[in-house]
Design an enzyme around this catalytic site. Structure first.
Site, PDB file in Angstrom:
ATOM      1  N   ASP A  30       0.851  -1.188   0.000  1.00 13.96           N
ATOM      2  CA  ASP A  30       0.000   0.000   0.000  1.00 13.96           C
ATOM      3  C   ASP A  30       0.892   1.246   0.000  1.00 13.96           C
ATOM      4  O   ASP A  30       1.888   1.314   0.730  1.00 13.96           O
ATOM      5  CB  ASP A  30      -0.922  -0.011   1.231  1.00 13.96           C
ATOM      6  CG  ASP A  30      -2.070   0.973   1.101  1.00 13.96           C
ATOM      7  OD1 ASP A  30      -3.223   0.528   1.004  1.00 13.96           O
ATOM      8  OD2 ASP A  30      -1.812   2.203   1.092  1.00 13.96           O
ATOM      9  N   ASN A  86     -12.830  -3.298   2.384  1.00 12.95           N
ATOM     10  CA  ASN A  86     -13.787  -2.198   2.383  1.00 12.95           C
ATOM     11  C   ASN A  86     -14.681  -2.358   1.157  1.00 12.95           C
ATOM     12  O   ASN A  86     -14.178  -2.590   0.043  1.00 12.95           O
ATOM     13  CB  ASN A  86     -13.055  -0.853   2.347  1.00 12.95           C
ATOM     14  CG  ASN A  86     -12.248  -0.604   3.607  1.00 12.95           C
ATOM     15  OD1 ASN A  86     -12.679  -0.949   4.703  1.00 12.95           O
ATOM     16  ND2 ASN A  86     -11.063  -0.019   3.464  1.00 12.95           N
ATOM     17  N   GLN A  93     -14.649   2.143   0.824  1.00 17.91           N
ATOM     18  CA  GLN A  93     -13.876   1.759  -0.363  1.00 17.91           C
ATOM     19  C   GLN A  93     -13.563   2.996  -1.195  1.00 17.91           C
ATOM     20  O   GLN A  93     -14.459   3.787  -1.522  1.00 17.91           O
ATOM     21  CB  GLN A  93     -14.665   0.748  -1.218  1.00 17.91           C
ATOM     22  CG  GLN A  93     -13.861   0.201  -2.381  1.00 17.91           C
ATOM     23  CD  GLN A  93     -14.575  -0.931  -3.124  1.00 17.91           C
ATOM     24  OE1 GLN A  93     -15.722  -1.259  -2.818  1.00 17.91           O
ATOM     25  NE2 GLN A  93     -13.903  -1.512  -4.095  1.00 17.91           N
ATOM     26  N   VAL A  95     -10.915   2.717  -3.849  1.00 14.64           N
ATOM     27  CA  VAL A  95     -10.524   2.222  -5.169  1.00 14.64           C
ATOM     28  C   VAL A  95     -11.484   1.078  -5.520  1.00 14.64           C
ATOM     29  O   VAL A  95     -11.543   0.067  -4.815  1.00 14.64           O
ATOM     30  CB  VAL A  95      -9.062   1.733  -5.181  1.00 14.64           C
ATOM     31  CG1 VAL A  95      -8.698   1.206  -6.563  1.00 14.64           C
ATOM     32  CG2 VAL A  95      -8.109   2.861  -4.771  1.00 14.64           C
ATOM     33  N   HIS A  99     -10.123  -5.474  -3.464  1.00 14.93           N
ATOM     34  CA  HIS A  99      -8.795  -5.680  -2.869  1.00 14.93           C
ATOM     35  C   HIS A  99      -8.930  -6.071  -1.408  1.00 14.93           C
ATOM     36  O   HIS A  99      -9.843  -5.622  -0.718  1.00 14.93           O
ATOM     37  CB  HIS A  99      -7.905  -4.435  -3.008  1.00 14.93           C
ATOM     38  CG  HIS A  99      -8.531  -3.167  -2.533  1.00 14.93           C
ATOM     39  ND1 HIS A  99      -9.455  -2.472  -3.275  1.00 14.93           N
ATOM     40  CD2 HIS A  99      -8.381  -2.459  -1.379  1.00 14.93           C
ATOM     41  CE1 HIS A  99      -9.832  -1.393  -2.619  1.00 14.93           C
ATOM     42  NE2 HIS A  99      -9.201  -1.372  -1.446  1.00 14.93           N
ATOM     43  N   ILE A 100      -7.999  -6.888  -0.981  1.00 17.10           N
ATOM     44  CA  ILE A 100      -7.943  -7.304   0.420  1.00 17.10           C
ATOM     45  C   ILE A 100      -6.705  -6.659   1.026  1.00 17.10           C
ATOM     46  O   ILE A 100      -5.590  -6.837   0.524  1.00 17.10           O
ATOM     47  CB  ILE A 100      -7.873  -8.835   0.557  1.00 17.10           C
ATOM     48  CG1 ILE A 100      -9.068  -9.488  -0.136  1.00 17.10           C
ATOM     49  CG2 ILE A 100      -7.814  -9.233   2.045  1.00 17.10           C
ATOM     50  CD1 ILE A 100      -9.031 -11.013  -0.156  1.00 17.10           C
ATOM     51  N   HIS A 101      -6.921  -5.886   2.103  1.00 20.47           N
ATOM     52  CA  HIS A 101      -5.797  -5.326   2.850  1.00 20.47           C
ATOM     53  C   HIS A 101      -5.252  -6.428   3.765  1.00 20.47           C
ATOM     54  O   HIS A 101      -6.021  -7.079   4.480  1.00 20.47           O
ATOM     55  CB  HIS A 101      -6.246  -4.163   3.742  1.00 20.47           C
ATOM     56  CG  HIS A 101      -6.779  -2.968   3.010  1.00 20.47           C
ATOM     57  ND1 HIS A 101      -6.036  -1.818   2.825  1.00 20.47           N
ATOM     58  CD2 HIS A 101      -7.979  -2.729   2.434  1.00 20.47           C
ATOM     59  CE1 HIS A 101      -6.763  -0.927   2.164  1.00 20.47           C
ATOM     60  NE2 HIS A 101      -7.946  -1.450   1.924  1.00 20.47           N
TER      61      HIS A 101
HETATM   62  P1  AMP Z   1      -9.747   1.259   0.105  1.00 22.27           P
HETATM   63  O1  AMP Z   1     -10.052   2.458   0.955  1.00 22.27           O
HETATM   64  O2  AMP Z   1     -10.087  -0.043   0.784  1.00 22.27           O
HETATM   65  O3  AMP Z   1     -10.358   1.378  -1.284  1.00 22.27           O
HETATM   66  O4  AMP Z   1      -8.180   1.213  -0.036  1.00 22.27           O
HETATM   67  C1  AMP Z   1      -7.474   1.726  -1.123  1.00 22.27           C
HETATM   68  C2  AMP Z   1      -6.024   1.673  -0.752  1.00 22.27           C
HETATM   69  O5  AMP Z   1      -5.261   1.856  -1.915  1.00 22.27           O
HETATM   70  C3  AMP Z   1      -5.591   2.743   0.263  1.00 22.27           C
HETATM   71  O6  AMP Z   1      -5.080   2.114   1.432  1.00 22.27           O
HETATM   72  C4  AMP Z   1      -4.512   3.521  -0.502  1.00 22.27           C
HETATM   73  O7  AMP Z   1      -3.445   3.929   0.328  1.00 22.27           O
HETATM   74  C5  AMP Z   1      -4.083   2.517  -1.550  1.00 22.27           C
HETATM   75  N1  AMP Z   1      -3.511   3.076  -2.761  1.00 22.27           N
HETATM   76  C6  AMP Z   1      -3.985   4.114  -3.489  1.00 22.27           C
HETATM   77  N2  AMP Z   1      -3.211   4.330  -4.568  1.00 22.27           N
HETATM   78  C7  AMP Z   1      -2.212   3.419  -4.511  1.00 22.27           C
HETATM   79  C8  AMP Z   1      -1.081   3.131  -5.338  1.00 22.27           C
HETATM   80  N3  AMP Z   1      -0.820   3.835  -6.458  1.00 22.27           N
HETATM   81  N4  AMP Z   1      -0.252   2.121  -4.981  1.00 22.27           N
HETATM   82  C9  AMP Z   1      -0.501   1.420  -3.854  1.00 22.27           C
HETATM   83  N5  AMP Z   1      -1.558   1.628  -3.042  1.00 22.27           N
HETATM   84  C10 AMP Z   1      -2.402   2.614  -3.357  1.00 22.27           C
END
Ligand code: AMP
Length: 111
Positions: A30, A86, A93, A95, A99-101
């Site tokens: 991340d 998320n 969410q 993005v 995705h799984i954190h």
């Molecule tokens: P979410 O809020 O679950 O959609 O998480 C999206 C995650 O993507 C966040 O933790 C961001 O820090 C991460 N993120 C956004 N852009 C990038 C990127 N270019 N490379 C790696 N992680 C990213």
């Protein structure tokens, strides 16, 4: 999806710190880590969110789940780790590519 950030990372159009990949998934760090270890696991085929999964994704999501402990172990997280998905705007969410954190380490935030 041409306007999807994670699809661009998968395609190699945007750089990422890649930890693991195979024909089904990509795992990268991340960009704004919330813990010592903070990885994102994404399917290579675009799926908008957990809410958009259907029966055709059965094998894929099982594959992703089974891969998580293996990745955690490889990151040295033998004492435990946290996973977060998320889902949707109100689920936090940002993005819209599933995705799984995977989070772990000494600075793991609480829920
Ligand atoms: P979410 O809020 O679950 O959609 O998480 C999206 C995650 O993507 C966040 O933790 C961001 O820090 C991460 N993120 C956004 N852009 C990038 C990127 N270019 N490379 C790696 N992680 C990213």
């Amino acid at each position: 999806m041409s306007d999807c950030l994670f699809c661009k990372i998968i395609a190699g159009d945007i750089p990422a710190n890649i930890v693991y990949q195979d024909d089904k998934i990509l795992v990268f760090r991340d960009i704004n880590p919330k813990a010592d270890v903070h990885l994102l696991m994404v399917p290579k085929k675009h799926v908008e969110s957990l809410a958009k999964l259907n029966e055709s994704h059965h094998d894929l999501i099982a594959y992703m789940m089974l891969k998580l402990p293996e990745l955690a172990e490889a990151q040295g997280l033998s004492s435990g780790f946290k996973t977060i998905i998320n889902t949707g705007k109100e689920g936090g969410q940002e993005v819209f590519h599933l995705h799984i954190h995977l989070l772990g380490g000494k600075n793991l935030p609480g829920f």
